[in-house]
Write a protein that holds these residues in place. Sequence first.
Motif, PDB file in Angstrom:
ATOM      1  N   VAL A  10       6.552   4.100   5.821  1.00 54.75           N
ATOM      2  CA  VAL A  10       7.942   4.569   5.842  1.00 54.75           C
ATOM      3  C   VAL A  10       8.869   3.444   6.288  1.00 54.75           C
ATOM      4  N   GLU A  11       9.940   3.217   5.525  1.00 49.02           N
ATOM      5  CA  GLU A  11      10.939   2.225   5.906  1.00 49.02           C
ATOM      6  C   GLU A  11      12.326   2.744   5.540  1.00 49.02           C
ATOM      7  N   PRO A  12      13.331   2.446   6.378  1.00 48.67           N
ATOM      8  CA  PRO A  12      14.689   2.926   6.085  1.00 48.67           C
ATOM      9  C   PRO A  12      15.296   2.176   4.921  1.00 48.67           C
ATOM     10  N   VAL A  13      16.109   2.883   4.128  1.00 46.10           N
ATOM     11  CA  VAL A  13      16.823   2.282   3.011  1.00 46.10           C
ATOM     12  C   VAL A  13      18.292   2.120   3.356  1.00 46.10           C
ATOM     13  N   HIS A  14      18.940   3.192   3.771  1.00 46.84           N
ATOM     14  CA  HIS A  14      20.320   3.124   4.235  1.00 46.84           C
ATOM     15  C   HIS A  14      20.661   4.408   4.974  1.00 46.84           C
ATOM     16  N   GLU A  15      21.770   4.380   5.690  1.00 42.28           N
ATOM     17  CA  GLU A  15      22.280   5.567   6.354  1.00 42.28           C
ATOM     18  C   GLU A  15      23.609   5.941   5.724  1.00 42.28           C
ATOM     19  N   ASN A  16      23.848   7.243   5.638  1.00 46.57           N
ATOM     20  CA  ASN A  16      25.058   7.733   4.991  1.00 46.57           C
ATOM     21  C   ASN A  16      25.513   8.981   5.728  1.00 46.57           C
ATOM     22  N   LEU A  20      19.808   9.828   6.946  1.00 47.17           N
ATOM     23  CA  LEU A  20      19.149   8.546   6.718  1.00 47.17           C
ATOM     24  C   LEU A  20      18.242   8.683   5.508  1.00 47.17           C
ATOM     25  N   LEU A  21      18.248   7.691   4.622  1.00 45.51           N
ATOM     26  CA  LEU A  21      17.371   7.688   3.464  1.00 45.51           C
ATOM     27  C   LEU A  21      16.212   6.736   3.736  1.00 45.51           C
ATOM     28  N   PHE A  22      14.996   7.229   3.485  1.00 44.61           N
ATOM     29  CA  PHE A  22      13.785   6.435   3.698  1.00 44.61           C
ATOM     30  C   PHE A  22      12.991   6.366   2.399  1.00 44.61           C
ATOM     31  N   ARG A  23      12.126   5.364   2.317  1.00 45.37           N
ATOM     32  CA  ARG A  23      11.152   5.332   1.240  1.00 45.37           C
ATOM     33  C   ARG A  23       9.758   5.150   1.849  1.00 45.37           C
ATOM     34  N   ALA A  24       8.750   5.639   1.135  1.00 45.63           N
ATOM     35  CA  ALA A  24       7.362   5.541   1.592  1.00 45.63           C
ATOM     36  C   ALA A  24       6.457   5.668   0.380  1.00 45.63           C
TER      37      ALA A  24
END
Length: 336
Positions: A10-16, A20-24
């Motif tokens: 899991v790693e963060p992509v951006h915050e809005n 928070l949007l993550f990808r994994a």
Amino acid sequence: MAWNLNEKTVEPVHENGHTLLFRAKEQDTGFIRYFKALRPGLDYDPLQQRLLQEFEQAKRLADADVWVPEQAYEWNGAPALLFQPIEGQPLSAYLQSGPAELTLFLNLAIGAAEAVSKLHQTKHLHLSLSPYAFFCRIESKKMQADRSVPGHPISTVPEAHVLPQPVYETNALFYAAPELTGRMNRRPDHRTDLYALGIMFYRMLSGELPFQSDDVLELLHMQFAKEPKPLTEYQVPKPVSDIVLKCLAKHPEHRYPSAFALRHDLEIALNKLLIDGYLEPYEIGNDGVSDQFVISEKIYGREAALQALSEAYAGCARAVWNSRSCPAYPALASPI
């Protein structure tokens, strides 16, 4: 469906805003998946309800070609949504490298306008468009919108008492049309989303936002009273600059009548660029095309006539829908 993500990836992509949007990676396949979770430390009760509304709304937007969640879950104690598999990256990631090349911009802008047009055809607004709301595949020039907020149905009849909740969060305010700030006695419509597209296009071409300030009141003033610099100052051809500035008109009546009309002008510019290799100045927006029916909010004291017009339009729309959905057995078709 089980939550099948490798939490070590899991790693963060951006915050809005509040999320928070993550990808994994998926455990079994290794495919990249994205999920959105509420920020830690917030009051989850009202925000969780908003996420659940977004999840439920996904079932009604199958024809809009928008990126929607397919599973509601909890991640590290916070409400979360797992999204459909998607290729590409958020548009915001590509903007970090600076302004887009003109041909690439026009292709991506056409894709964005098409995605918004499809959403509007389902009679929903987005009202939260920004580079964080689009995924793009540079190779295929494909753009897909993220349905990141609960749906806002489109109505054809002005309702003075139905006004938007004011937007005061700075990040959202950068892309908010004047009618979304609570300082204009106007309800949002599909042209509100076109203003946000204009802000996004301006940033894609110049590398900058047209209105920037850390002070909310100053930013509100800019949205109402300040005109953006023409993009010709950034070596952008005048027709493309004019298209973007038309999206950024303060009053909705002066913007494009629909995302369909915006896409039409963008396609004309791209075709001229590909054929001639350059863009000479020409007048934009001459064809008057649109796929949206709108009644002016400047009509007063004609409520009965407006209601009759709206009902007639709705009846025609139902008839068209029935003829397309079940031409042989129109009585069996469902109303829109």
